[in-house]
Write a protein that holds these residues in place. Structure first.
Motif, PDB file in Angstrom:
ATOM      1  N   THR A  32       0.830  -1.202   0.000  1.00 10.61           N
ATOM      2  CA  THR A  32       0.000   0.000   0.000  1.00 10.61           C
ATOM      3  C   THR A  32       0.869   1.258   0.000  1.00 10.61           C
ATOM      4  O   THR A  32       0.589   2.222  -0.717  1.00 10.61           O
ATOM      5  CB  THR A  32      -0.947  -0.004   1.221  1.00 10.61           C
ATOM      6  OG1 THR A  32      -1.800  -1.138   1.115  1.00 10.61           O
ATOM      7  CG2 THR A  32      -1.770   1.260   1.305  1.00 10.61           C
ATOM      8  N   GLU A  33       1.943   1.247   0.777  1.00  9.90           N
ATOM      9  CA  GLU A  33       2.867   2.393   0.797  1.00  9.90           C
ATOM     10  C   GLU A  33       3.569   2.564  -0.541  1.00  9.90           C
ATOM     11  O   GLU A  33       3.757   3.682  -1.005  1.00  9.90           O
ATOM     12  CB  GLU A  33       3.906   2.247   1.907  1.00  9.90           C
ATOM     13  CG  GLU A  33       3.404   2.647   3.248  1.00  9.90           C
ATOM     14  CD  GLU A  33       4.511   3.052   4.194  1.00  9.90           C
ATOM     15  OE1 GLU A  33       5.537   3.635   3.763  1.00  9.90           O
ATOM     16  OE2 GLU A  33       4.350   2.781   5.401  1.00  9.90           O
ATOM     17  N   ILE A  34       3.976   1.461  -1.162  1.00 11.86           N
ATOM     18  CA  ILE A  34       4.641   1.540  -2.464  1.00 11.86           C
ATOM     19  C   ILE A  34       3.719   2.201  -3.480  1.00 11.86           C
ATOM     20  O   ILE A  34       4.132   3.114  -4.206  1.00 11.86           O
ATOM     21  CB  ILE A  34       5.085   0.137  -2.937  1.00 11.86           C
ATOM     22  CG1 ILE A  34       6.237  -0.383  -2.067  1.00 11.86           C
ATOM     23  CG2 ILE A  34       5.493   0.172  -4.415  1.00 11.86           C
ATOM     24  CD1 ILE A  34       6.587  -1.850  -2.302  1.00 11.86           C
ATOM     25  N   VAL A  35       2.474   1.770  -3.516  1.00  8.61           N
ATOM     26  CA  VAL A  35       1.505   2.341  -4.458  1.00  8.61           C
ATOM     27  C   VAL A  35       1.266   3.822  -4.145  1.00  8.61           C
ATOM     28  O   VAL A  35       1.257   4.667  -5.047  1.00  8.61           O
ATOM     29  CB  VAL A  35       0.195   1.527  -4.449  1.00  8.61           C
ATOM     30  CG1 VAL A  35      -0.885   2.218  -5.251  1.00  8.61           C
ATOM     31  CG2 VAL A  35       0.452   0.115  -4.988  1.00  8.61           C
ATOM     32  N   ALA A  36       1.108   4.162  -2.882  1.00 10.82           N
ATOM     33  CA  ALA A  36       0.892   5.551  -2.480  1.00 10.82           C
ATOM     34  C   ALA A  36       2.090   6.440  -2.826  1.00 10.82           C
ATOM     35  O   ALA A  36       1.935   7.629  -3.107  1.00 10.82           O
ATOM     36  CB  ALA A  36       0.584   5.632  -0.990  1.00 10.82           C
ATOM     37  N   ALA A  37       3.275   5.845  -2.834  1.00 12.05           N
ATOM     38  CA  ALA A  37       4.498   6.588  -3.154  1.00 12.05           C
ATOM     39  C   ALA A  37       4.707   6.741  -4.655  1.00 12.05           C
ATOM     40  O   ALA A  37       5.640   7.410  -5.087  1.00 12.05           O
ATOM     41  CB  ALA A  37       5.698   5.900  -2.518  1.00 12.05           C
ATOM     42  N   GLY A  38       3.861   6.102  -5.441  1.00 12.62           N
ATOM     43  CA  GLY A  38       3.968   6.234  -6.896  1.00 12.62           C
ATOM     44  C   GLY A  38       4.368   4.980  -7.619  1.00 12.62           C
ATOM     45  O   GLY A  38       4.506   4.987  -8.846  1.00 12.62           O
ATOM     46  N   GLY A  39       4.572   3.899  -6.912  1.00  8.27           N
ATOM     47  CA  GLY A  39       4.946   2.633  -7.540  1.00  8.27           C
ATOM     48  C   GLY A  39       3.723   1.940  -8.118  1.00  8.27           C
ATOM     49  O   GLY A  39       2.795   1.618  -7.384  1.00  8.27           O
TER      50      GLY A  39
END
Length: 74
Positions: A32-39
């Protein structure tokens, strides 16, 4: 977006988890953090791994990059 672009946007907790558990199934909270960071985990970027019965994984090149970054290697 490439791994080196979103890595710095992760929390220290997520970076620490990825470093300490490099190569393991990525837990939902880190994903979820990766996606939120733009990944974009649905892209064909070199860091995107695959899902299996156990969960989602980073690619081998991402695992290598994280290890090199953790060891302050270029």
């Amino acid at each position: 977006m490439e791994l080196d672009e979103w890595w710095s946007r992760l929390s220290v907790r997520a970076q620490d988890w990825l470093t300490a558990n490099n190569g393991d199934v990525v837990p939902d909270w880190v994903l979820t953090e990766i996606v939120a960071a733009g990944g974009d985990v649905s892209s064909d970027a070199g860091w995107v791994g695959e899902s299996d019965a156990d969960g989602w994984h980073l690619s081998d090149s991402a695992i290598d990059w994280i290890e090199a970054t953790a060891n302050d290697e270029d």
